[in-house]
Design a protein around this motif. Sequence first.
Motif, PDB file in Angstrom:
ATOM      1  N   ASP A 225     -12.352 -36.886 -41.535  1.00 25.12           N
ATOM      2  CA  ASP A 225     -11.328 -37.036 -42.560  1.00 25.12           C
ATOM      3  C   ASP A 225     -11.406 -35.873 -43.555  1.00 25.12           C
ATOM      4  OD1 ASP A 225     -10.469 -39.399 -41.445  1.00 25.12           O
ATOM      5  OD2 ASP A 225     -11.727 -40.660 -42.753  1.00 25.12           O
ATOM      6  N   ALA A 226     -10.255 -35.451 -44.011  1.00 22.27           N
ATOM      7  CA  ALA A 226     -10.208 -34.371 -44.993  1.00 22.27           C
ATOM      8  C   ALA A 226     -10.783 -34.833 -46.325  1.00 22.27           C
ATOM      9  CB  ALA A 226      -8.769 -33.910 -45.185  1.00 22.27           C
ATOM     10  N   PRO A 227     -11.416 -33.921 -47.069  1.00 21.31           N
ATOM     11  CA  PRO A 227     -11.906 -34.293 -48.404  1.00 21.31           C
ATOM     12  C   PRO A 227     -10.725 -34.589 -49.322  1.00 21.31           C
ATOM     13  CG  PRO A 227     -12.098 -31.922 -48.046  1.00 21.31           C
ATOM     14  CD  PRO A 227     -11.714 -32.515 -46.725  1.00 21.31           C
ATOM     15  N   VAL A 301     -10.247 -25.598 -49.433  1.00 22.83           N
ATOM     16  CA  VAL A 301      -9.532 -26.751 -48.887  1.00 22.83           C
ATOM     17  C   VAL A 301      -8.735 -27.353 -50.031  1.00 22.83           C
ATOM     18  CG1 VAL A 301      -9.689 -28.955 -47.697  1.00 22.83           C
ATOM     19  CG2 VAL A 301     -11.375 -27.154 -47.205  1.00 22.83           C
ATOM     20  N   VAL A 302      -7.414 -27.374 -49.866  1.00 22.23           N
ATOM     21  CA  VAL A 302      -6.515 -27.779 -50.946  1.00 22.23           C
ATOM     22  C   VAL A 302      -5.902 -29.137 -50.627  1.00 22.23           C
ATOM     23  CG1 VAL A 302      -4.469 -27.167 -52.282  1.00 22.23           C
ATOM     24  CG2 VAL A 302      -5.983 -25.363 -51.424  1.00 22.23           C
ATOM     25  N   PRO A 303      -6.247 -30.173 -51.416  1.00 20.15           N
ATOM     26  CA  PRO A 303      -5.605 -31.484 -51.219  1.00 20.15           C
ATOM     27  C   PRO A 303      -4.158 -31.431 -51.710  1.00 20.15           C
ATOM     28  CG  PRO A 303      -7.000 -31.530 -53.162  1.00 20.15           C
ATOM     29  CD  PRO A 303      -7.225 -30.182 -52.526  1.00 20.15           C
ATOM     30  N   PRO A 304      -3.312 -32.332 -51.288  1.00 18.28           N
ATOM     31  CA  PRO A 304      -1.888 -32.291 -51.653  1.00 18.28           C
ATOM     32  C   PRO A 304      -1.629 -32.216 -53.154  1.00 18.28           C
ATOM     33  CG  PRO A 304      -2.244 -33.886 -49.911  1.00 18.28           C
ATOM     34  CD  PRO A 304      -3.608 -33.433 -50.341  1.00 18.28           C
ATOM     35  N   LYS A 305      -2.411 -32.941 -53.938  1.00 16.38           N
ATOM     36  CA  LYS A 305      -2.158 -32.969 -55.375  1.00 16.38           C
ATOM     37  C   LYS A 305      -2.381 -31.614 -56.037  1.00 16.38           C
ATOM     38  CE  LYS A 305      -6.842 -34.626 -56.442  1.00 16.38           C
ATOM     39  NZ  LYS A 305      -7.641 -35.739 -57.015  1.00 16.38           N
TER      40      LYS A 305
END
Length: 334
Positions: A225-227, A301-305
């Motif tokens: 799972d992505a962080p 690693v860039v989360p959507p927010k």
Amino acid sequence: MRRRSLLIAVPAGLVTVAGCGGDNKSDSSKASDSASPSAPATSAAPPPKIVGGPLPAVTAGTKFGEKPAVAKGSGDPSKQLAVKTLIAGGGKAVAENDYVQAHYLGQVWSTGKVFDNSYDRKTPLLIQLAEGSIIDGWRYALQGKKVGSRVLFSVPPTWGYGKEGNSQAGIKGTDTLVFVADIQGAFNASSSAKGTEVPQNDASLPKVGTNTDGKAPSIDIPKKDAPTGLVSKYVIEGDGETVAAKDSVLVQYKGVFWDNGKEFDSTYGRKALTSFGLQQVVKGWAQGLEGKKVGSRVLIVVPPKLGYGDKPPAGSGIKKDSVLVFSVDILAKM
């Protein structure tokens, strides 16, 4: 010339499209409030003949990197481009379309008046030697010169600011200009990070290739799972200056999706570097690069927010709420 007077052409990359409050104009595109070797509106003169003189003498500050003092021009300047290498460097040769990092001083031939210099600002110029980005005198004078060189050259109006001159700097349309440039670096599409490899031991994170041959590094996404939060880690740690939130940088980068590892954007594919201010880009990039050193390769690693969220750029191929993974080589700070 302050940073915002530079007219650096920024290739259209997805990273610089969002997170700017709808204003995508770079800091460098704003009106100049001081002189610089930035290009005038048009640049259509034929190539000049390169001659050896006449050129005024450098009377003080004669070492590479020192602020020079240059005598007033004597007699009539050449109607061509006069160029002399005062100190021959041993680095790579500068080519057309390279980004060049240099300290410089510029003055008017006839009066000796200094209209601009980067030494007092303690910030070198970083600009592309490309038509429309910088006055042609710089393009032709520095091509073929090696990093580590000090170059003295005179630029007549034809390959400078033309008949219009530069009123803000007090440069008339008849003025020949004299420059001293200390070439500190040169970057192109084959440039890569330089530094020490950092172990990538976290199996829950993507693993980035460490090749420094100018080719795009591999990015291997783990089957996990992505962080949920931002990840920013050195892959290669450089030894340059630290990047601050107010800075602009010149980079190579590659971006892939976490869910399938597919590439969606890359400077390597365009064969063109990208420059931007950290205040222009998505928050994940700004936060991920702040505090990192020039010369480094960074995994972000860039989360959507902190990326594009539910409003990805039209036509980008990025789906809503995508987790994005980047390898970023920080080549220079502006």
